[in-house]
Design an enzyme around this catalytic site. Structure first.
Site, PDB file in Angstrom:
ATOM      1  N   HIS A  48       0.803  -1.226   0.000  1.00 47.62           N
ATOM      2  CA  HIS A  48       0.000   0.000   0.000  1.00 47.62           C
ATOM      3  C   HIS A  48       0.837   1.277   0.000  1.00 47.62           C
ATOM      4  O   HIS A  48       0.277   2.368   0.086  1.00 47.62           O
ATOM      5  CB  HIS A  48      -0.936   0.001   1.207  1.00 47.62           C
ATOM      6  CG  HIS A  48      -2.019  -1.026   1.135  1.00 47.62           C
ATOM      7  ND1 HIS A  48      -2.956  -1.059   0.128  1.00 47.62           N
ATOM      8  CD2 HIS A  48      -2.309  -2.088   1.942  1.00 47.62           C
ATOM      9  CE1 HIS A  48      -3.782  -2.078   0.314  1.00 47.62           C
ATOM     10  NE2 HIS A  48      -3.404  -2.726   1.408  1.00 47.62           N
ATOM     11  N   ARG A  73       6.955  -6.384   3.025  1.00 47.34           N
ATOM     12  CA  ARG A  73       5.678  -6.887   2.527  1.00 47.34           C
ATOM     13  C   ARG A  73       5.583  -6.630   1.023  1.00 47.34           C
ATOM     14  O   ARG A  73       5.523  -5.480   0.595  1.00 47.34           O
ATOM     15  CB  ARG A  73       4.495  -6.228   3.237  1.00 47.34           C
ATOM     16  CG  ARG A  73       3.154  -6.738   2.718  1.00 47.34           C
ATOM     17  CD  ARG A  73       1.989  -6.380   3.617  1.00 47.34           C
ATOM     18  NE  ARG A  73       1.604  -4.984   3.563  1.00 47.34           N
ATOM     19  CZ  ARG A  73       0.495  -4.486   4.112  1.00 47.34           C
ATOM     20  NH1 ARG A  73      -0.322  -5.303   4.774  1.00 47.34           N
ATOM     21  NH2 ARG A  73       0.219  -3.202   4.043  1.00 47.34           N
ATOM     22  N   ASP A  87      16.727 -11.927  -2.941  1.00 50.21           N
ATOM     23  CA  ASP A  87      18.040 -11.610  -3.497  1.00 50.21           C
ATOM     24  C   ASP A  87      18.504 -10.217  -3.071  1.00 50.21           C
ATOM     25  O   ASP A  87      19.705  -9.972  -2.915  1.00 50.21           O
ATOM     26  CB  ASP A  87      18.024 -11.712  -5.016  1.00 50.21           C
ATOM     27  CG  ASP A  87      18.076 -13.150  -5.514  1.00 50.21           C
ATOM     28  OD1 ASP A  87      18.238 -14.063  -4.678  1.00 50.21           O
ATOM     29  OD2 ASP A  87      17.950 -13.361  -6.730  1.00 50.21           O
ATOM     30  N   GLU A 152      -6.426 -11.977   6.165  1.00 49.69           N
ATOM     31  CA  GLU A 152      -7.158 -10.725   6.361  1.00 49.69           C
ATOM     32  C   GLU A 152      -8.539 -10.697   5.707  1.00 49.69           C
ATOM     33  O   GLU A 152      -9.072  -9.612   5.433  1.00 49.69           O
ATOM     34  CB  GLU A 152      -6.310  -9.548   5.843  1.00 49.69           C
ATOM     35  CG  GLU A 152      -5.729  -9.767   4.450  1.00 49.69           C
ATOM     36  CD  GLU A 152      -4.699  -8.721   4.084  1.00 49.69           C
ATOM     37  OE1 GLU A 152      -4.813  -7.574   4.544  1.00 49.69           O
ATOM     38  OE2 GLU A 152      -3.779  -9.042   3.319  1.00 49.69           O
ATOM     39  N   ASP A 178      -8.714  -5.004   6.539  1.00 45.84           N
ATOM     40  CA  ASP A 178      -9.329  -5.752   5.444  1.00 45.84           C
ATOM     41  C   ASP A 178     -10.365  -6.737   5.972  1.00 45.84           C
ATOM     42  O   ASP A 178     -11.411  -6.951   5.344  1.00 45.84           O
ATOM     43  CB  ASP A 178      -8.259  -6.491   4.638  1.00 45.84           C
ATOM     44  CG  ASP A 178      -7.562  -5.577   3.650  1.00 45.84           C
ATOM     45  OD1 ASP A 178      -8.140  -5.302   2.592  1.00 45.84           O
ATOM     46  OD2 ASP A 178      -6.442  -5.136   3.945  1.00 45.84           O
TER      47      ASP A 178
END
Length: 259
Positions: A48, A73, A87, A152, A178
């Site tokens: 977000h 995230r 990586d 969520e 959510d």
């Protein structure tokens, strides 16, 4: 030389509560300040917030010199996206919108090298291996990766016990906002029915032996989750902290116009 020790993952295994803050301003300066503020972990948000791979790397680099542990995230749990983040040096991932045990198993495969997983082998190019400086990276990396699933919505809650049974998943994070929307309480994460669902999930996660986590600015809910055994709790968000304090500062300064 093995992969660097993931102290956050170890703390969760030990049941040592880790207090965190969300980073959504997508800026290395803010990340560096936050990393020295005293939080145990910081969530770099690619879902977000206006982050891309380069801005995430920049934040990982500045946080590396501070005590806080970075958790990243991604926007979604795609194998190719997880490969890039690993990586880039992320050792802890919080993957949003996990709804089924099958999805959780796919995420475990995404953070695991073949022959047991799907992670692409390109560590020679990667910051994660200190650019080939960590000789045993390929054989030790998986042990230090902390994989957290974010549940969520109601579908995920219904599948929670199956998700918790997935081997290789270190913890489950409940997203109240959510979940509230999916339950018909959009914008009302503090609704009693939502809180009841969250606390029930916390108990189930803790009882499974996996780490339980949440982001909530509700101090009462923070304490209840802690008391139930939640071990990674985010208590604030850099965006709201900055916005709230800037508005308060401007309001105080505005009294000068009246002088």
């Amino acid at each position: 030389m093995p992969a660097p020790k993931n102290t956050f993952k170890q703390a969760l295994k030990d049941g040592d509560p880790q207090i965190g803050c969300w980073l959504g301003l997508a800026d290395p300066y803010i990340a560096e300040i936050s990393a020295g503020a005293g939080f145990d972990w910081l969530l770099i948000d690619g879902e977000h917030a206006p982050n891309d791979l380069r801005s995430i790397v920049a934040q990982l680099q500045v946080i590396a010199g501070r005590p806080a542990h970075p958790v990243v995230r991604p926007p979604i749990g795609e194998v190719w996206m997880i490969k890039q983040l690993l990586d880039a040096g992320a050792q802890s991932l919080l993957v949003p919108m996990v709804e089924t045990a099958e999805q959780a198993r796919e995420l475990v495969a995404a953070v695991t090298y073949p022959p047991h997983g799907l992670r692409g082998v390109g560590s020679a190019l990667a910051r994660a291996s200190d650019f080939s400086g960590i000789a045993d990276y390929l054989t030790t990396a998986r042990d230090e990766i902390c994989l957290l699933a974010q549940v969520e919505n109601q579908k995920g809650m219904e599948a929670l016990d199956d998700i918790l049974a997935v081997e290789g998943l270190d913890g489950v994070f409940i997203g109240p906002s959510d979940l509230a929307a999916d339950m018909g309480y959009i914008g009302q994460a503090g609704a009693p029915a939502v809180k009841t669902a969250v606390l029930d999930a916390m108990e189930r996660i803790v009882d499974s032996g996996k780490a339980a986590g949440i982001l909530t600015l509700d101090t009462e809910l923070q304490e209840k989750c802690r008391d139930l055994g939640a071990t990674f709790i985010a208590t604030d968000i850099d965006v709201t902290l900055f916005a709230r304090n800037m508005r308060a500062s401007a309001e105080r300064a505005g009294t000068l116009r009246k002088g």
